[in-house]
Scaffold this motif. Sequence first.
Motif, mmCIF file in Angstrom:
data_model
loop_
_atom_site.group_PDB
_atom_site.id
_atom_site.type_symbol
_atom_site.label_atom_id
_atom_site.label_comp_id
_atom_site.label_asym_id
_atom_site.label_seq_id
_atom_site.Cartn_x
_atom_site.Cartn_y
_atom_site.Cartn_z
ATOM 1 N N GLY A 1 -0.238 4.830 3.847
ATOM 2 C CA GLY A 1 -1.333 3.931 3.311
ATOM 3 C C GLY A 1 -2.342 3.798 4.577
ATOM 4 N N ASN B 1 -1.988 6.251 -1.940
ATOM 5 C CA ASN B 1 -3.018 5.966 -0.668
ATOM 6 C C ASN B 1 -2.765 7.051 0.150
ATOM 7 O OD1 ASN B 1 -4.147 3.582 -1.876
ATOM 8 N ND2 ASN B 1 -1.954 2.490 -1.288
ATOM 9 N N GLU C 1 0.815 -1.165 0.014
ATOM 10 C CA GLU C 1 -0.010 -0.047 0.170
ATOM 11 C C GLU C 1 0.742 1.345 -0.072
ATOM 12 O OE1 GLU C 1 -3.028 0.258 2.788
ATOM 13 O OE2 GLU C 1 -3.840 -1.662 2.274
#
Length: 589
Positions: free
Chosen positions: A285, A251, A225
């Motif tokens: 993330g 993200n 992520e």
Amino acid sequence: MAMILQGSIVGVLLLLLMLLLILLLILLACKPWRFFSSLSSPSRALKVGDLERPLVLDDANAQGQSNESTRSSDLEGACGQNEGLLHSPRMHDLVYKQRLPSASLQLNEEPIEDLSVGQTLRFLSLTERLAEVKTHVRQEDQKPNLKSDLKNDLLQDLAPKAIADQSNFCLSLMGKRALLGSCLSLEVISGPSCGLRCSVQPTSASRLPLTLGRVSSDLLLKDSEVSGKHAMINWNADKNKWELVDMGSLNGTFLNSQLISHPDSGSRHRGDPVELSSGDIITLGTTSNVHVHVTSKSESQTPFGIGIASDPMAFRRGGKKLAMEDVCYYQWPLPGIPQFGVFGICDGHGGVAAAKSASKMLPEKVASILSDSLIRERVLSQCDASDVLRVAFYQTEANMNNYYEGCAATVLLVWADSNENLFAQCANVGDSACFMNVDGKQIKMTEDHRVSSYSERLRLNETGVPLRDGETRLYGLNLARMLGDKFLKQQEPRFSSEPYISEAIHINQESGAFALLASDGFWDVISLKKAAQLVTQAKERYFKEEGNISEKVANFLLSEAKTLRTKDNTSILFLEFDRKFRISCKVDS
């Protein structure tokens, strides 16, 4: 018959028209005339027709090639973004491609006054530089001695000179202002790379900015992520602050749960710089959290070297890595108490929450107690801080709200008297341990509180409910003393948070004294005697090297534990009291 012939002619004409149209479209698409114009004007260093182009930098691996082979460099006004940019001898190869203002311009440039030193030292674009000159021309009422060819001279002369001047100015600022800086330490406290650490100082210009990401970053996070280049941290010499910038991550980047990314999600634009403080949590993330530890510059050097190393290390069945539940920390000196410092390791079980809570509270409680001048003077006069450490553990336990998680805790309190004599005293619960080497003698500063240890079995038997033969656990835990675990302590009164407290040790800084704190993952595979031998070996190996030798010793010990295949989280905090290992960081108050 005539009608058929007439229809055929119309069809042929339509076909010819279609062929001509196709040929015209091909010519417009291919633009063959551009080859003739390029022959007549081969130089493309700077063209009026190039509208608001970004900076381009020649490929570092292709010296001597033409500017047509240059690659795009994501400077975005970032002087000091990488070492190659700051120190490359090929700064003159940088080429601006910008649109020129239409007004006449003056060559005499004013010094750069508004060059900001923030998250990075910002390059002023050529457009901005020319706008400044244009303003200056207006102020001079468009003097008649401006020559018509000034613009051409500017094309050839101003752009590379502007870049070189700005680069030198950036380097000068880095050199002069970095001395006002502070130390920055980052620790990944959750996510796939939990336990990873990184530190940097403003004086390390070649390492700034510090990048956080999944690919080729200073803090390399193995998290799907996290973007390849997710965020970066740089030193703002104007504000004497560290600043965090999102680099256009997919993200997002959060600081203390607040989004700091560019408001246009997915735009891949950088966000605005945000100041960092000690204790902040950076979230990249959704799963990777990074703890920020900021320490400020001290004019008087710390009288010992400090090295920290840690790694989750162990693997469970199936190859899944264990979560990192160790927390290392230190504060020298304590805020508002320049003579005292705290060094500790908290080893969590059932999760890392209790270890985090204890590592935050213990230094605060010690500092709060020592803020009383009478208590502080009593410690200095009697060379004993037993009561301070005991009350700090009691208050920490009382304020922790961890019912289903707990932690072992080891705290080493170090202080200096008015004659610069150093003293150290340790307190612990659990199985993280500390030992000191003074005048060649190993002194154990902690007590093992595992259920299986002899001293702890004696204590448990004295409670009136003795252990059964072969019993090595209480309610599934192999520890009988810890912080937290409130639910278990309600069920089993034999659990305790009462710390063991060592005698205070006088430290002779000329004797090569050192202290080693480590979690049980280290002591499971390395004995106290072996640890002392490894420290001596590491000090001899790194003696002539530059940098923080204490940190190298800590990492050497960590690598030995890894070689011996320890099966638990392993954290090491190493203090070298020899004067030649001094460093100069303290915790910001």
